[in-house]
Scaffold this motif. Structure first.
Motif: not given
Length: 434
Positions: A55-59, A376-379
């Protein structure tokens, strides 16, 4: 009618690859890039890593051994390098197409004081130049107006969008002030216009001072009738907008920063900064970040070290000055952004420090580090994959690019023309040999 039919036929016969590629589709399923060396952007390097995004975010961003591939579409990038998308500040990309054709130039407004001019509304997402920039890993830019004393408002955009509204990452985030250069009379070269030029500069500074004072009063008064110019400047006094001070010479840097501080401006970023290394203590004391534009330029003075522009990023790093690199306002030169960072590596910076100067440092200065600039996760999944070192023109070979999780088409007009004529001459050579 026959001419119209011929024209339509010509258009239909043009190969699709010669056109600007369409923006990518929104990410529909999770993706895991597996096996590459990950350069996070904050100085960390992870060998045999994996990066997942949905969904476009780093997990996920870490060792391959710690990634679960169960719900991901796995893309094998073994032996390659993963980087955050590069960010180019201070550019007119998308605001001008052909410098010699006036109708394609929309970079400035008439007049000297135009704080309310919004550069982003003139942004052309169909520019032929944009795909050539993305091919070298630059996925985001800061659209910057030029001209006059106050040029207007800059905005940050990502480079894969149907229109300027879709492209916006951060709108109208800063005001650009071109500090009037100090005038120094030359002893042996009389200039009859010196007095006139000096008077004009003093008048410009008085006008600028008055406008900023009016804006401060306007902000405090909160009038019912909106004044667009004063409203645009109001954000400078509470830090919601940055002041980008364009200055190169040491005297101008000192004068411009002190002037802005006296007017109550909260956030100041120095752009250009040719003499920044001469005033590092002053910049550090006043908490001034620098967008340095001069790595591939000549020194300001004849008696400067010829290597000074190349060494300036390292010297700023040593002095503890937050800085980012840009390739000035040359729209065609922007593709070389990773290579000016590479030049800085040859003159003192580590590779990861140089990478940060075109990714995370830039994101921090522009106020978007919570979204982009590092893997980074969340970006946002703003990511590039290269066969080799992205900062070396010999090995920079971007194979994958993602913006907000969407895969970017890396084809462009230059690649199309290269393949077209390569095939032509290879075919002719084979015919001659046969």
């Amino acid at each position: 009618m026959k001419y119209l039919a011929a024209f339509v036929g010509l258009l239909l016969s043009m190969p699709a690859l010669a056109q600007v590629p369409a923006p990518g589709q929104s990410q529909s399923k999770p993706i895991l890039l597996s096996g590459a060396t990950l350069h996070v952007g904050n100085g960390t390097v992870i060998e045999n890593a994996a990066v997942g995004f949905a969904n476009g975010k780093i997990t996920y961003a870490g060792p391959k051994s710690g990634a679960s591939s169960a719900s991901y579409e796995v893309v094998d990038v073994t032996g390659k390098h993963i980087y955050p998308g590069l960010i180019q500040p201070n550019t007119t990309l998308g605001l001008v197409e052909i410098n010699s054709v006036r109708a394609t130039i929309d970079t400035r407004e008439v007049g000297e004081l135009n704080p309310n001019i919004r550069s982003v509304i003139a942004y052309n997402t169909d520019s032929d130049i944009i795909p050539t920039i993305r091919a070298n890993g630059i996925l985001m830019t800061q659209l910057t107006p030029v001209g006059g004393t106050i040029s207007g408002l800059s905005s940050i955009v990502q480079l894969d969008a149907w229109n300027w509204e879709d492209a916006i990452v951060k709108a109208d985030e800063g005001i650009h002030l071109n500090w009037p250069t100090s005038l120094l009379p030359l002893d042996n070269i009389p200039n009859p216009r010196y007095a006139e030029m000096k008077q004009k500069r003093e008048h410009t500074l008085l006008e600028l001072q008055q406008m900023l004072r009016d804006a401060a009063v306007y902000k405090a008064a909160k009038p019912e009738k909106e004044n667009l110019k004063l409203a645009a400047l109001a954000g400078l006094f509470d830090g919601s907008r940055k002041l980008y001070l364009h200055a190169n010479f040491a005297k101008d840097i000192l004068e411009g920063v002190n002037f802005a501080k006296q007017q109550g401006v909260k956030e100041i970023v120095l752009v250009g900064g040719g003499d920044a290394v001469a005033v590092t203590d002053f910049l550090k004391t006043n908490n001034i970040s620098v967008i340095y534009s001069g790595v591939h330029q000549l020194p300001n003075r004849d008696d400067d070290d010829i290597d000074l522009p190349y060494k300036t990023p390292f010297l700023l790093q040593q002095a503890g000055i937050p800085f980012a690199l840009d390739y000035d306002l040359s729209i065609h030169g922007i593709r070389n952004l990773p290579f000016i960072a590479g030049t800085a590596v040859a003159y003192g910076l580590s590779k990861e420090q140089a990478l940060s100067s075109v990714t995370l440092n830039t994101a921090r200065i522009l106020g978007i580090a919570d979204r982009v600039g590092s893997v980074e996760v969340g970006k946002d999944a703003s990511i590039i994959v290269s066969n080799g070192d992205i900062l070396d023109m010999r090995t920079n070979d971007v194979t994958h690019a993602f913006i907000q999780g969407r895969q970017v088409d890396l084809n462009n007009k230059q690649k199309y023309l290269y393949d077209k004529f390569k095939n032509k001459y290879e075919s002719e050579a084979k015919q001659v040999l046969n």
